[in-house]
Write a protein that holds these residues in place. Structure first.
Motif, PDB file in Angstrom:
ATOM      1  N   ARG A  20      54.849  60.885  46.524  1.00 20.74           N
ATOM      2  CA  ARG A  20      56.155  60.300  46.207  1.00 20.74           C
ATOM      3  C   ARG A  20      57.272  61.307  46.510  1.00 20.74           C
ATOM      4  O   ARG A  20      58.291  61.336  45.795  1.00 20.74           O
ATOM      5  CB  ARG A  20      56.215  59.874  44.739  1.00 20.74           C
TER       6      ARG A  20
ATOM      7  N   THR B  66      51.398  41.417  36.151  1.00 27.54           N
ATOM      8  CA  THR B  66      51.167  41.701  37.577  1.00 27.54           C
ATOM      9  C   THR B  66      52.060  42.843  38.057  1.00 27.54           C
ATOM     10  O   THR B  66      51.601  43.741  38.760  1.00 27.54           O
ATOM     11  CB  THR B  66      51.404  40.427  38.408  1.00 27.54           C
ATOM     12  N   GLY B  67      53.316  42.831  37.661  1.00 24.15           N
ATOM     13  CA  GLY B  67      54.228  43.895  38.099  1.00 24.15           C
ATOM     14  C   GLY B  67      53.694  45.265  37.702  1.00 24.15           C
ATOM     15  O   GLY B  67      53.611  46.183  38.528  1.00 24.15           O
TER      16      GLY B  67
ATOM     17  N   VAL C  62      50.459  46.101  39.775  1.00 25.98           N
ATOM     18  CA  VAL C  62      50.487  46.346  41.227  1.00 25.98           C
ATOM     19  C   VAL C  62      51.530  47.377  41.675  1.00 25.98           C
ATOM     20  O   VAL C  62      51.392  47.949  42.752  1.00 25.98           O
ATOM     21  CB  VAL C  62      50.670  45.037  42.036  1.00 25.98           C
TER      22      VAL C  62
ATOM     23  N   LEU D 145      51.742  49.557  45.165  1.00 23.75           N
ATOM     24  CA  LEU D 145      52.795  49.397  46.181  1.00 23.75           C
ATOM     25  C   LEU D 145      53.420  50.748  46.508  1.00 23.75           C
ATOM     26  O   LEU D 145      53.758  51.036  47.654  1.00 23.75           O
ATOM     27  CB  LEU D 145      53.872  48.423  45.695  1.00 23.75           C
ATOM     28  N   GLN D 146      53.558  51.592  45.482  1.00 27.45           N
ATOM     29  CA  GLN D 146      54.210  52.897  45.679  1.00 27.45           C
ATOM     30  C   GLN D 146      53.260  53.948  46.262  1.00 27.45           C
ATOM     31  O   GLN D 146      53.695  54.844  46.978  1.00 27.45           O
ATOM     32  CB  GLN D 146      54.733  53.423  44.335  1.00 27.45           C
TER      33      GLN D 146
ATOM     34  N   LYS E  50      50.132  51.709  49.309  1.00 30.51           N
ATOM     35  CA  LYS E  50      50.977  51.170  50.391  1.00 30.51           C
ATOM     36  C   LYS E  50      50.194  50.240  51.331  1.00 30.51           C
ATOM     37  O   LYS E  50      48.973  50.133  51.254  1.00 30.51           O
ATOM     38  CB  LYS E  50      51.657  52.292  51.169  1.00 30.51           C
ATOM     39  N   THR E  51      50.969  49.571  52.186  1.00 31.37           N
ATOM     40  CA  THR E  51      50.342  48.577  53.074  1.00 31.37           C
ATOM     41  C   THR E  51      49.797  49.225  54.342  1.00 31.37           C
ATOM     42  O   THR E  51      50.254  50.294  54.755  1.00 31.37           O
ATOM     43  CB  THR E  51      51.372  47.489  53.467  1.00 31.37           C
TER      44      THR E  51
ATOM     45  N   LYS F  79      53.949  44.575  56.505  1.00 33.56           N
ATOM     46  CA  LYS F  79      55.157  44.967  55.759  1.00 33.56           C
ATOM     47  C   LYS F  79      54.997  44.734  54.262  1.00 33.56           C
ATOM     48  O   LYS F  79      55.474  45.506  53.459  1.00 33.56           O
ATOM     49  CB  LYS F  79      56.360  44.183  56.272  1.00 33.56           C
ATOM     50  N   LYS F  80      54.348  43.620  53.887  1.00 36.91           N
ATOM     51  CA  LYS F  80      54.277  43.283  52.469  1.00 36.91           C
ATOM     52  C   LYS F  80      52.884  42.847  52.074  1.00 36.91           C
ATOM     53  O   LYS F  80      52.222  42.114  52.832  1.00 36.91           O
ATOM     54  CB  LYS F  80      55.254  42.141  52.152  1.00 36.91           C
ATOM     55  N   THR F  81      52.476  43.274  50.887  1.00 38.65           N
ATOM     56  CA  THR F  81      51.217  42.762  50.371  1.00 38.65           C
ATOM     57  C   THR F  81      51.483  41.385  49.774  1.00 38.65           C
ATOM     58  O   THR F  81      52.615  41.020  49.461  1.00 38.65           O
ATOM     59  CB  THR F  81      50.623  43.714  49.306  1.00 38.65           C
TER      60      THR F  81
ATOM     61  N   VAL G 111      50.001  33.764  45.546  1.00 37.25           N
ATOM     62  CA  VAL G 111      50.100  33.275  44.167  1.00 37.25           C
ATOM     63  C   VAL G 111      50.583  34.376  43.238  1.00 37.25           C
ATOM     64  O   VAL G 111      50.651  34.167  42.028  1.00 37.25           O
ATOM     65  CB  VAL G 111      48.738  32.746  43.662  1.00 37.25           C
TER      66      VAL G 111
ATOM     67  N   ILE H 232      58.311  36.671  45.577  1.00 39.46           N
ATOM     68  CA  ILE H 232      58.934  35.572  44.831  1.00 39.46           C
ATOM     69  C   ILE H 232      59.613  34.576  45.779  1.00 39.46           C
ATOM     70  O   ILE H 232      59.397  33.372  45.675  1.00 39.46           O
ATOM     71  CB  ILE H 232      59.925  36.152  43.804  1.00 39.46           C
TER      72      ILE H 232
ATOM     73  N   ASP I 202      44.342  42.609  40.987  1.00 34.22           N
ATOM     74  CA  ASP I 202      45.010  42.232  39.747  1.00 34.22           C
ATOM     75  C   ASP I 202      44.247  41.051  39.144  1.00 34.22           C
ATOM     76  O   ASP I 202      43.819  40.165  39.865  1.00 34.22           O
ATOM     77  CB  ASP I 202      46.439  41.808  40.145  1.00 34.22           C
TER      78      ASP I 202
HETATM   79  C1  LIG Z   1      55.511  42.958  42.762  1.00 33.48           C
HETATM   80  C2  LIG Z   1      56.834  43.296  42.137  1.00 33.48           C
HETATM   81  C3  LIG Z   1      56.640  43.734  40.709  1.00 33.48           C
HETATM   82  C4  LIG Z   1      57.487  44.435  42.919  1.00 33.48           C
HETATM   83  O1  LIG Z   1      58.775  44.551  42.395  1.00 33.48           O
HETATM   84  P1  LIG Z   1      59.463  45.949  42.060  1.00 33.48           P
HETATM   85  O2  LIG Z   1      58.551  46.850  41.296  1.00 33.48           O
HETATM   86  O3  LIG Z   1      60.789  45.631  41.481  1.00 33.48           O
HETATM   87  O4  LIG Z   1      59.590  46.483  43.502  1.00 33.48           O
HETATM   88  P2  LIG Z   1      60.687  47.429  44.092  1.00 33.48           P
HETATM   89  O5  LIG Z   1      61.570  46.604  44.963  1.00 33.48           O
HETATM   90  O6  LIG Z   1      61.317  48.283  43.029  1.00 33.48           O
HETATM   91  O7  LIG Z   1      59.780  48.348  45.009  1.00 33.48           O
HETATM   92  C5  LIG Z   1      58.871  49.300  44.484  1.00 33.48           C
HETATM   93  C6  LIG Z   1      58.048  49.807  45.627  1.00 33.48           C
HETATM   94  O8  LIG Z   1      57.134  48.783  46.000  1.00 33.48           O
HETATM   95  C7  LIG Z   1      57.327  48.431  47.371  1.00 33.48           C
HETATM   96  N1  LIG Z   1      57.162  46.975  47.449  1.00 33.48           N
HETATM   97  C8  LIG Z   1      57.831  46.026  46.749  1.00 33.48           C
HETATM   98  N2  LIG Z   1      57.340  44.802  47.053  1.00 33.48           N
HETATM   99  C9  LIG Z   1      56.342  44.997  47.952  1.00 33.48           C
HETATM  100  C10 LIG Z   1      55.448  44.143  48.645  1.00 33.48           C
HETATM  101  N3  LIG Z   1      55.464  42.819  48.465  1.00 33.48           N
HETATM  102  N4  LIG Z   1      54.548  44.702  49.474  1.00 33.48           N
HETATM  103  C11 LIG Z   1      54.491  46.036  49.656  1.00 33.48           C
HETATM  104  N5  LIG Z   1      55.314  46.901  49.042  1.00 33.48           N
HETATM  105  C12 LIG Z   1      56.230  46.384  48.196  1.00 33.48           C
HETATM  106  C13 LIG Z   1      58.724  48.875  47.724  1.00 33.48           C
HETATM  107  O9  LIG Z   1      58.820  49.138  49.099  1.00 33.48           O
HETATM  108  C14 LIG Z   1      58.869  50.115  46.873  1.00 33.48           C
HETATM  109  O10 LIG Z   1      58.222  51.191  47.495  1.00 33.48           O
HETATM  110  P3  LIG Z   1      58.903  52.674  47.430  1.00 33.48           P
HETATM  111  O11 LIG Z   1      59.138  52.974  45.976  1.00 33.48           O
HETATM  112  O12 LIG Z   1      57.867  53.575  48.066  1.00 33.48           O
HETATM  113  O13 LIG Z   1      60.170  52.590  48.182  1.00 33.48           O
HETATM  114  C15 LIG Z   1      57.795  42.053  42.166  1.00 33.48           C
HETATM  115  O14 LIG Z   1      57.874  41.578  43.470  1.00 33.48           O
HETATM  116  C16 LIG Z   1      57.370  40.967  41.227  1.00 33.48           C
HETATM  117  O15 LIG Z   1      57.686  40.981  40.026  1.00 33.48           O
HETATM  118  N6  LIG Z   1      56.648  39.945  41.747  1.00 33.48           N
HETATM  119  C17 LIG Z   1      56.161  38.862  40.909  1.00 33.48           C
HETATM  120  C18 LIG Z   1      54.950  39.283  40.119  1.00 33.48           C
HETATM  121  C19 LIG Z   1      54.506  38.196  39.192  1.00 33.48           C
HETATM  122  O16 LIG Z   1      54.971  38.117  38.064  1.00 33.48           O
HETATM  123  N7  LIG Z   1      53.604  37.324  39.663  1.00 33.48           N
HETATM  124  C20 LIG Z   1      53.124  36.195  38.888  1.00 33.48           C
HETATM  125  C21 LIG Z   1      51.842  36.466  38.165  1.00 33.48           C
HETATM  126  S1  LIG Z   1      50.498  36.868  39.262  1.00 33.48           S
END
Ligand SMILES: CC(C)(COP(=O)(O)OP(=O)(O)OC[C@H]1O[C@@H](n2cnc3c(N)ncnc32)[C@H](O)[C@@H]1OP(=O)(O)O)[C@@H](O)C(=O)NCCC(=O)NCCS
Ligand SMILES: CC(=O)OP(=O)(O)O
Length: 325
Positions: free
Chosen positions: A89, A129-130, A133, A137-138, A141-142, A147-149, A167, A171, A301
Motif C-alpha cells: 500500500r 460484503t464491503g 472484500v 480489492l486493495q 487486486k485484479t 478492471k473490476k472484480t 450479485v 452497484i 465472500d
Molecule cells: C465493494 C465496495 C465495498 C468497494 O467500495 P469502497 O470500499 O468504497 O471502494 P473504494 O472506491 O474506496 O476503493 C477501495 C479500493 O478498492 C478498489 N476497488 C473498488 N471497487 C473495485 C472493484 N469493483 N474491483 C476492483 N477494485 C475495486 C479501488 O480501486 C480502491 O483501490 P486502491 O485503494 O488501491 O486505490 C462497494 O463497491 C460496495 O459497497 N459494493 C456493494 C457491496 C454489497 O453490499 N453487496 C451486496 C451484498 S453481497
C-alpha cells in the motif's frame, strides 16, 4: 449437489491447499474448518483468539484438533505482515496505520494470502460484503486486463446449474463493467462444467423498450461479441426470452440462446442481489457464493445468511480456484 462436492473435491484432494477463515468466532465457520480438517480435503487455517475458537467449537459441537490458528492481536507473523502491507500500500498506509488495520482479521487473512502463506480466503459469514472484500480489492487486486472484480453465485437446481452475476460488488455498472462481468462469468462457469450461454438481462428484449438502461446492456453485449466472438451471448434480453424456449421463439426468434441461457448477467446490483435471493428462497435452488471473479488470488465472500454447508462448499470452490491459478 453431492455430485458437485465430489467434482470439486476431486480437483483439490492431495494438493495441500491452505484456506484461511478469518471468522474463527463463528460456529458455522469453525464447523466448516473441522469438516475440512477431518476429511483432509483442504487445510483450514482459523483466525482468532485460541480460547474463543475452542469455545466456538464446543458451541458448534465439533472437534478442531490440531487445526492451525493465528490471532491477529498477538501473532508471530504480525510484523512481517505489517511490513508487507506497507510495501503493498505504498503511499497509502503508514506503519502505524498498518498496525491498526492488520488487527482486523479480514486484513490479516488477506495479507496471509498475499504473502503466499495460504492459497485463498473465505469470509463474510458475519462481516458485510464491503468489509470482507475491501482488503482484497486493495491488496490482492485484479488480474492484468481486468478492471473490476464482480461476484457470481452458482445456482444449483435438481438437474441444472446456472451462474448469476454480478450479485455482490458493482452497484451501478456501465457497459464496460457488464461486458467484463459476462466474460469472467463464462470463465467461472467452467469450474462447474456449465456450458456458458450468456444472457445480458434487461426489462427489454432486442429494443422492445427504449431506455438508456436497456441500451447500456445492448452495448455491453456488443463489447463482448467484439472481444470474445467465441462466446454465445445475447442481449439486451428479458429473463423469460432467455430461459423459456417457447417465449424465446416468440420474443427473440433469432436469439443464439434459444431459451437455454445458463449464465445470467444482471443490469445492476439491485437486480442481481435481489434476483438470486428470490430464486434461492422461492424456487429453492441452492446458492453458493458469491465467488469473486477476476482477482489475482481467490478470496470469496459468504452471505451472512449462509449455513455451515454453504461455507464448506465455498471453501472447496476457493480451493479449486487456487489450483487453477
Ligand atoms: C465493494 C465496495 C465495498 C468497494 O467500495 P469502497 O470500499 O468504497 O471502494 P473504494 O472506491 O474506496 O476503493 C477501495 C479500493 O478498492 C478498489 N476497488 C473498488 N471497487 C473495485 C472493484 N469493483 N474491483 C476492483 N477494485 C475495486 C479501488 O480501486 C480502491 O483501490 P486502491 O485503494 O488501491 O486505490 C462497494 O463497491 C460496495 O459497497 N459494493 C456493494 C457491496 C454489497 O453490499 N453487496 C451486496 C451484498 S453481497
Ligand atoms: C451476497 C450477499 O447478499 O451477502 P449478505 O447477505 O451478507 O449481504
Amino acid at each position: 449437489m453431492n455430485t458437485l462436492i465430489n467434482e470439486l473435491k476431486e480437483k483439490v484432494v492431495g494438493k495441500n491447499i491452505r484456506i484461511v477463515f478469518p471468522e474463527g468466532n463463528d460456529a458455522r465457520i469453525v464447523a466448516t474448518a473441522a469438516r475440512l480438517h477431518a476429511e483432509k480435503s483442504i487445510i483450514p487455517v482459523l483466525l482468532g483468539n485460541k480460547d474463543v475458537i475452542a469455545a466456538t467449537a464446543r458451541e458448534a459441537g465439533v472437534v478442531i484438533g490440531d487445526i492451525e490458528t493465528h490471532d491477529p492481536e498477538n501473532d508471530p507473523l504480525f510484523d512481517e505482515l505489517v511490513a508487507a502491507f506497507v510495501e503493498r500500500r505504498a503511499g497509502k498506509a503508514t506503519e502505524e496505520q498498518a498496525r491498526l488495520t492488520l488487527r482486523d482479521p479480514n486484513y490479516f487473512g488477506t495479507m496471509l494470502v498475499h504473502i503466499g502463506n495460504v492459497d485463498g480466503l473465505v469470509s463474510g459469514a458475519i462481516h458485510s460484503t464491503g468489509d470482507t472484500v475491501r482488503p482484497a480489492l486493495q491488496i490482492i487486486k485484479t488480474k492484468p486486463g481486468i478492471k473490476k472484480t464482480s461476484g457470481a453465485m452458482v445456482m444449483i437446481g435438481r438437474s441444472a446449474r446456472f451462474i448469476f452475476a454480478d450479485v455482490a460488488i458493482n452497484i451501478n455498472p456501465d457497459s464496460a463493467d457488464l461486458a467484463e462481468t459476462a466474460i469472467t462469468s463464462a470463465e467461472t462457469a467452467a469450474i462447474f462444467n456449465i456450458d456458458p450461454k450468456i444472457a445480458m438481462l434487461s426489462f427489454s428484449t432486442h429494443g422492445s423498450a427504449k431506455s438508456p438502461d436497456a441500451t447500456a446492456v445492448a452495448d455491453a453485449t456488443h463489447l463482448v461479441r467484439d472481444a470474445r466472438p467465441d462466446l454465445v451471448i445475447d442481449g439486451e434480453i428479458q429473463f423469460d426470452a432467455a430461459f423459456v424456449p417457447e417465449v424465446a421463439e416468440l420474443k427473440a426468434p433469432d436469439s443464439p440462446l434459444a431459451g437455454n441461457a445458463s449464465v445470467f448477467v444482471f443490469p445492476n446490483l439491485s437486480a442481481g442481489n435481489i434476483g438470486y435471493k428470490l430464486v434461492q428462497r422461492f424456487a429453492k435452488l441452492e446458492a453458493v457464493g458469491p465467488i469473486l471473479q477476476g482477482l489475482n488470488k481467490p478470496v470469496n465472500d459468504l452471505s451472512r445468511g449462509c449455513t455451515a454447508d454453504d461455507a464448506y462448499k465455498l471453501a472447496l470452490i476457493t480451493a479449486v480456484q487456487a489450483v487453477a491459478e
